[in-house]
Motif scaffolding. Structure first.
Motif, PDB file in Angstrom:
ATOM      1  N   THR A 184       0.849  -1.195   0.000  1.00  9.92           N
ATOM      2  CA  THR A 184       0.000   0.000   0.000  1.00  9.92           C
ATOM      3  C   THR A 184       0.885   1.246   0.000  1.00  9.92           C
ATOM      4  N   LEU A 185       0.235   2.385  -0.131  1.00 15.28           N
ATOM      5  CA  LEU A 185       0.921   3.669  -0.088  1.00 15.28           C
ATOM      6  C   LEU A 185       0.697   4.376   1.243  1.00 15.28           C
ATOM      7  N   ASP A 186       0.257   3.628   2.255  1.00 16.47           N
ATOM      8  CA  ASP A 186      -0.017   4.234   3.556  1.00 16.47           C
ATOM      9  C   ASP A 186       1.220   4.895   4.145  1.00 16.47           C
ATOM     10  N   ALA A 187       2.366   4.226   4.041  1.00 12.89           N
ATOM     11  CA  ALA A 187       3.591   4.796   4.604  1.00 12.89           C
ATOM     12  C   ALA A 187       3.975   6.085   3.880  1.00 12.89           C
ATOM     13  N   CYS A 188       3.702   6.149   2.576  1.00 14.10           N
ATOM     14  CA  CYS A 188       3.999   7.368   1.820  1.00 14.10           C
ATOM     15  C   CYS A 188       3.084   8.507   2.253  1.00 14.10           C
ATOM     16  N   PHE A 189       1.813   8.209   2.489  1.00 11.93           N
ATOM     17  CA  PHE A 189       0.901   9.247   2.968  1.00 11.93           C
ATOM     18  C   PHE A 189       1.343   9.747   4.337  1.00 11.93           C
ATOM     19  N   ASP A 190       1.675   8.828   5.233  1.00 15.95           N
ATOM     20  CA  ASP A 190       2.105   9.231   6.580  1.00 15.95           C
ATOM     21  C   ASP A 190       3.350  10.102   6.517  1.00 15.95           C
ATOM     22  N   LEU A 191       4.314   9.690   5.697  1.00 16.97           N
ATOM     23  CA  LEU A 191       5.561  10.436   5.588  1.00 16.97           C
ATOM     24  C   LEU A 191       5.323  11.818   4.995  1.00 16.97           C
ATOM     25  N   LEU A 192       4.597  11.892   3.897  1.00 11.91           N
ATOM     26  CA  LEU A 192       4.402  13.172   3.212  1.00 11.91           C
ATOM     27  C   LEU A 192       3.527  14.119   4.017  1.00 11.91           C
ATOM     28  N   SER A 193       2.452  13.631   4.590  1.00 12.34           N
ATOM     29  CA  SER A 193       1.605  14.515   5.385  1.00 12.34           C
ATOM     30  C   SER A 193       2.365  15.058   6.584  1.00 12.34           C
ATOM     31  N   ARG A 194       3.178  14.222   7.199  1.00  8.32           N
ATOM     32  CA  ARG A 194       3.985  14.687   8.340  1.00  8.32           C
ATOM     33  C   ARG A 194       5.017  15.725   7.893  1.00  8.32           C
ATOM     34  N   ARG A 195       5.669  15.467   6.793  1.00  6.53           N
ATOM     35  CA  ARG A 195       6.709  16.401   6.338  1.00  6.53           C
ATOM     36  C   ARG A 195       6.114  17.750   5.925  1.00  6.53           C
ATOM     37  N   LEU A 196       4.983  17.721   5.253  1.00 10.52           N
ATOM     38  CA  LEU A 196       4.354  18.980   4.853  1.00 10.52           C
ATOM     39  C   LEU A 196       3.872  19.751   6.076  1.00 10.52           C
ATOM     40  N   ASP A 197       3.345  19.029   7.081  1.00 10.22           N
ATOM     41  CA  ASP A 197       2.882  19.697   8.296  1.00 10.22           C
ATOM     42  C   ASP A 197       4.058  20.267   9.091  1.00 10.22           C
ATOM     43  N   GLU A 198       5.129  19.495   9.225  1.00  9.41           N
ATOM     44  CA  GLU A 198       6.281  19.930  10.021  1.00  9.41           C
ATOM     45  C   GLU A 198       6.943  21.166   9.432  1.00  9.41           C
ATOM     46  N   ARG A 199       6.898  21.287   8.138  1.00  7.41           N
ATOM     47  CA  ARG A 199       7.555  22.428   7.496  1.00  7.41           C
ATOM     48  C   ARG A 199       6.634  23.636   7.372  1.00  7.41           C
ATOM     49  N   GLU A 200       5.461  23.523   7.985  1.00  7.73           N
ATOM     50  CA  GLU A 200       4.504  24.634   8.016  1.00  7.73           C
ATOM     51  C   GLU A 200       4.239  25.183   6.614  1.00  7.73           C
ATOM     52  N   ILE A 201       4.124  24.255   5.671  1.00 12.18           N
ATOM     53  CA  ILE A 201       3.793  24.637   4.309  1.00 12.18           C
ATOM     54  C   ILE A 201       2.319  25.004   4.252  1.00 12.18           C
ATOM     55  N   SER A 202       2.027  26.116   3.642  1.00 13.93           N
ATOM     56  CA  SER A 202       0.655  26.586   3.558  1.00 13.93           C
ATOM     57  C   SER A 202      -0.236  25.510   2.959  1.00 13.93           C
ATOM     58  N   HIS A 203      -1.382  25.307   3.601  1.00 18.18           N
ATOM     59  CA  HIS A 203      -2.286  24.264   3.140  1.00 18.18           C
ATOM     60  C   HIS A 203      -3.040  24.664   1.877  1.00 18.18           C
ATOM     61  N   ARG A 204      -2.861  25.910   1.450  1.00 18.78           N
ATOM     62  CA  ARG A 204      -3.534  26.346   0.222  1.00 18.78           C
ATOM     63  C   ARG A 204      -2.560  26.507  -0.936  1.00 18.78           C
ATOM     64  N   GLN A 205      -1.366  26.052  -0.760  1.00 18.34           N
ATOM     65  CA  GLN A 205      -0.407  26.213  -1.842  1.00 18.34           C
ATOM     66  C   GLN A 205      -0.763  25.327  -3.030  1.00 18.34           C
ATOM     67  N   PRO A 206      -0.474  25.771  -4.241  1.00 22.13           N
ATOM     68  CA  PRO A 206      -0.839  24.999  -5.438  1.00 22.13           C
ATOM     69  C   PRO A 206      -0.065  23.691  -5.535  1.00 22.13           C
ATOM     70  N   TRP A 207      -0.686  22.726  -6.182  1.00 19.36           N
ATOM     71  CA  TRP A 207      -0.047  21.448  -6.491  1.00 19.36           C
ATOM     72  C   TRP A 207       0.330  21.469  -7.973  1.00 19.36           C
ATOM     73  N   ILE A 208       1.628  21.326  -8.247  1.00 25.17           N
ATOM     74  CA  ILE A 208       2.131  21.388  -9.614  1.00 25.17           C
ATOM     75  C   ILE A 208       2.789  20.050  -9.951  1.00 25.17           C
ATOM     76  N   VAL A 209       2.384  19.454 -11.067  1.00 27.99           N
ATOM     77  CA  VAL A 209       2.949  18.180 -11.515  1.00 27.99           C
ATOM     78  C   VAL A 209       3.709  18.429 -12.805  1.00 27.99           C
ATOM     79  N   LEU A 210       4.976  18.013 -12.841  1.00 27.21           N
ATOM     80  CA  LEU A 210       5.818  18.167 -14.022  1.00 27.21           C
ATOM     81  C   LEU A 210       6.366  16.809 -14.412  1.00 27.21           C
ATOM     82  N   GLY A 211       6.223  16.446 -15.685  1.00 23.58           N
ATOM     83  CA  GLY A 211       6.755  15.171 -16.122  1.00 23.58           C
ATOM     84  C   GLY A 211       6.254  14.794 -17.498  1.00 23.58           C
ATOM     85  N   ASP A 212       6.513  13.534 -17.867  1.00 19.04           N
ATOM     86  CA  ASP A 212       6.153  13.055 -19.197  1.00 19.04           C
ATOM     87  C   ASP A 212       4.753  12.449 -19.178  1.00 19.04           C
TER      88      ASP A 212
END
Length: 400
Positions: free
Chosen positions: A53-81
């Motif tokens: 599952t991706l549960d560990a990825c969700f836990d890690l990313l949500s924690r990291r975004l919260d710890e860094r006090e990243i604004s919860h309204r910041q845009p999500w940008i995807v770059l790739g092929d």
């Protein structure tokens, strides 16, 4: 010609492209300086394993975004092929499905802009169209990719200025509205945005402008215009509520990958690929213009996914080597060129989270050599970012 139909057993050579310029790199990772993919990197890396599952990825990313006090309204940008584009398509579909959203929460999307033509991206970015349509004095310079610098495009884009190799890089910009018990039931306020645009290779020169050389630099110029404004302009605003919104740090949460298209660049090496990825990361995570914030508040790097294994150019052993080489950069023994010195191992661990999808993609059903099954792979993968988006928006409402 599409990526998955490359001739087997050969690297493409285009006689008109520049391949003989010397490009010296004072860069390398010492032999044996490998980061163990299974130990010591749980603070910046998660893995989507086969049948996992991706549960560990969700836990890690949500924690990291919260710890860094990243604004919860910041845009999500995807770059790739096109592989990243398929994930975004699945994500947009998921945002319309109430059964995939957290209980008590509903989301609404409004598409603001879309581009489904690989030669119309300059228009999408808001820059002048092709050179034959504008005054000669305003023409944008376009030069062939220099393969000795690891530049793409290689296929269609190398023969058609301002076009991508990918045949279906669907650009899309959406506003995301959230409704919960504490939100306006009429969805009147967009809380964040989701946007995808194509970048095929780590040093992509499909879309230059008068002031930019690479597609990445052009995308950065667009991001600044679309989301930021200058610091100096912001600091001269009054203290009204409207100016408070203008002054907020609007750096994006960036989801990025490149690798498959880089592999078809003639004479590409692991060292050159890593060098170009480092330049890419530096462009997104730092700024050389004090008027602007860096484009990305946090970068989520998606490892390159596995292929079916029937192409002798885009090979899984190369993909494994390149994924590992990037992971090695997060160790203290990795080296940079002088211009990349700011990207220390500590800096990378703080600003980048690696989502390693290789093991899952290796066993998942493929639709062709590089693209995976939408239901088996892209849909569940997109739910990770669907859950993160919902998490961020709920935090935004809690803090109001």
């Amino acid at each position: 010609m599409t990526l998955q139909s490359l001739p087997s057993g050969q690297r493409l050579e285009l006689p008109s492209a520049v391949v003989n310029d010397k490009y010296d790199l004072n860069f390398g990772v010492e032999v044996g300086d490998h980061v163990d993919a299974n130990n010591g990197n749980a603070t910046f890396r998660c893995e989507w394993k086969h049948n996992g599952t991706l549960d560990a990825c969700f836990d890690l990313l949500s924690r990291r975004l919260d710890e860094r006090e990243i604004s919860h309204r910041q845009p999500w940008i995807v770059l790739g092929d096109s592989t990243m584009n398929k994930m975004v398509t699945a994500l947009v579909s998921g945002l319309h499905r109430p059964d995939l959203i957290a209980p008590g929460v509903s989301l609404k999307l409004k598409m603001l802009r879309r581009n489904d033509r690989r030669c119309q991206w300059m228009v999408y970015f808001g820059f002048p169209a092709l050179n034959n349509d504008i005054d000669p004095d305003d023409r944008i310079p376009w030069v062939l990719p220099n393969y000795s610098r690891g530049e793409g495009p290689v296929l269609y884009g190398a023969k058609n200025p301002f076009c991508y190799d990918s045949s279906t890089p669907v650009g899309q910009l959406h506003n995301i509205f959230l409704n919960s018990s504490s939100a306006n039931p009429e969805f009147t306020e967009a809380l964040t945005t989701l946007e995808y645009f194509a970048v095929d290779s780590a040093r992509d020169v499909s879309l230059p402008t008068k002031t930019t050389t690479t597609t990445q630099e052009t995308a950065l110029r667009y991001l600044r215009k679309q989301y930021q404004g200058t610091k100096s302009a912001n600091t001269t605003q009054s203290s009204s509520a409207s100016s408070s919104t203008q002054q907020q740090d609007n750096r994006a949460i960036c989801i990025v990958n490149t690798g498959l298209h880089d592999m078809i660049i003639p004479n590409i090496t692991t060292r050159l690929y890593v060098h170009n990825v480092l330049d890419y990361w530096k462009l997104l995570l730092t700024t050389d213009d004090e008027r602007f914030h860096p484009a990305c508040a946090h970068l989520i790097w998606v490892s390159t996914s596995a292929t079916m294994g029937f192409d002798k150019v885009i090979r899984n052993d190369f993909i494994e080597e390149w994924n590992q080489a990037l992971l090695d950069l997060f160790s203290s023994s990795s080296k940079r060129t002088p211009t990349q010195a700011i990207l220390t191992a500590s800096f990378l661990r703080d600003h980048i989270t690696i989502v390693d999808v290789y093991d899952n993609s290796l066993h998942a059903k493929h639709m062709d050599n590089v693209h995976l099954d939408p239901e088996e792979y892209y849909a569940p993968f997109s739910i990770l970012f669907l859950n993160l988006t919902t998490h961020q928006l709920q935090k935004s409402l809690e803090n109001e």
